[in-house]
Design an enzyme around this catalytic site. Structure first.
Site, PDB file in Angstrom:
ATOM      1  CB  VAL A   1      53.068  33.150  45.901  1.00  0.00           C
ATOM      2  CG1 VAL A   1      51.988  34.191  46.143  1.00  0.00           C
ATOM      3  CG2 VAL A   1      52.487  31.868  45.345  1.00  0.00           C
TER       4      VAL A   1
ATOM      5  CB  SER B   1      50.062  34.696  40.173  1.00  0.00           C
ATOM      6  OG  SER B   1      48.944  34.407  40.943  1.00  0.00           O
TER       7      SER B   1
ATOM      8  CE  LYS C   1      46.336  33.660  39.603  1.00  0.00           C
ATOM      9  NZ  LYS C   1      46.236  34.494  40.823  1.00  0.00           N
TER      10      LYS C   1
HETATM   11  N1  GLU Z   1      48.855  28.593  42.927  1.00  0.00           N
HETATM   12  C1  GLU Z   1      48.736  29.783  43.710  1.00  0.00           C
HETATM   13  C2  GLU Z   1      47.347  29.883  44.283  1.00  0.00           C
HETATM   14  O1  GLU Z   1      46.403  29.847  43.538  1.00  0.00           O
HETATM   15  C3  GLU Z   1      49.050  30.979  42.854  1.00  0.00           C
HETATM   16  C4  GLU Z   1      49.032  32.183  43.675  1.00  0.00           C
HETATM   17  C5  GLU Z   1      49.928  33.286  43.220  1.00  0.00           C
HETATM   18  O2  GLU Z   1      51.007  33.161  42.697  1.00  0.00           O
HETATM   19  O3  GLU Z   1      49.447  34.402  43.487  1.00  0.00           O
HETATM   20  O4  GLU Z   1      47.173  29.998  45.458  1.00  0.00           O
END
Ligand code: GLU
Length: 334
Positions: A271, A77, A80
């Site tokens: 995560v 994440s 993002k």
């Molecule tokens: N690739 C993970 C998902 O979209 C990223 C989630 C995260 O790090 O919060 O589930």
């Protein structure tokens, strides 16, 4: 170590103090074994739960580190924040905000809910992030991924790459993200092929890096968008402002409010076990420890950052001025 210039800079008392503090906090929280490695993406379950590293990079390019700062993990994440910055950089703030809000949601990161205005709450939950990913331009997925990879690599100051195993694992099991993608397509927030956008999103989450990279990326944001180690301009000041603002209000999953209150610095966790935090105009912090709490934040990372902010007076509304005297002691006249 300063990669930036030829002459070795004088070690100020604050430098030694910061190194000692990082060593001490790293030692303290190495003894903490709370939390669990993420397993909902099967490949993530392979992470070594004991890995733990912390790095700090100043806007003068100075690097401070303790523990396993070269152990690699996937960005998840944390990507993002940067992809949101890239969308703003490409289309301008208003065009991005037409599709994605900037309100904390209080919902889980993978929530299927949209705001009543039929747009995702913010760029840090999956719905907002997938919308931003859909705004990245390029003739093919490969070209678009290359843009994202270049941005992340420039911010980290070294060439990063995708972990193919994690990418495949995300792609095979990402049914919920697929549902989110189709929901976004249904309300016209994704222009192109939804499967291509999801493919790009799974790749961006699977970029490998280490705690030192995260700290350098944080220092790039702290340094108004220019990587302080390489001198490369990565994002414009306007985009950085937007990125830091949403990190401050929405960066730590359902813990974002508590974090802003207690730690008081813009941050984003993933995560994979990473946390990137930014002291504006001063420094970037990167931590890695894959044992997560129930909200998806790294347990050791949260505790270490909380103590560091407290001890160094880093909270943005800190009134004791300890922060600025620490910064002066560490980075000289800056
Ligand atoms: N690739 C993970 C998902 O979209 C990223 C989630 C995260 O790090 O919060 O589930």
């Amino acid at each position: 170590m300063n990669h930036n210039n030829m002459q070795k800079r004088e070690e100020l008392p604050g430098h030694a103090h910061l190194r000692k503090t990082l060593d001490r906090l790293h030692k303290t929280y190495s003894a903490c074994h709370e939390g669990n490695v993420a397993t909902y993406i099967p490949e993530l379950a392979k992470a070594n739960p004991d890995h733990f590293g912390v790095a700090v990079v100043g806007i003068d390019g100075e690097i401070y580190e303790a523990g396993e700062t070269s152990a690699e993990f996937t960005i998840q994440s944390i990507s993002k924040a940067f992809v949101f910055g890239l969308a703003v950089e490409t289309h301008g703030r208003d065009a991005v905000l037409k599709r994605v809000g900037v309100e904390p949601s209080g919902d889980a990161f993978n929530s299927l809910e949209l705001r009543s205005s039929r747009k995702p709450f913010n760029p840090m939950i999956n719905a907002g992030a997938i919308t931003d990913t859909g705004m990245i331009t390029g003739a093919s997925v490969k070209e678009r991924m290359n843009k994202i990879l270049c941005l992340l690599s420039d911010a980290a100051g070294r060439e990063l790459r995708v972990d193919e195993g994690v990418y495949r694992s995300e792609k095979e099991t990402g049914h919920r993200n697929r549902a989110i993608g189709h929901l976004l397509k249904n309300v016209d927030l994704i222009d192109g092929e939804v499967d291509e956008v999801l493919d790009l999103y799974f790749q961006q989450c699977s970029v490998l890096l280490n705690a030192r990279d995260l700290a350098t990326m944080g220092a790039t944001l702290a340094n108004l968008g220019t990587n302080p180690v390489t001198g490369k301009e990565v994002l414009s000041f306007d985009s950085v402002r937007d990125v830091l603002s949403v990190m401050f209000t929405c960066g730590m999953y359902d813990f974002a409010g508590e974090w802003a209150f207690r730690v008081g610095i813009p941050a984003k966790s993933g995560v994979g076990g990473g946390i990137l935090a930014v002291i504006n105009r001063q420094l970037g912090i990167g931590t890695y420890s894959p044992r997560l709490d129930a909200m998806g934040n790294s347990v050791r990372g949260i505790r270490l950052c909380t103590d560091l902010a407290e001890e160094m007076g880093l909270h943005v509304f800190n009134f004791t001025n300890a922060g600025s005297s620490f910064i002066k002691a560490t980075f000289g006249k800056k």
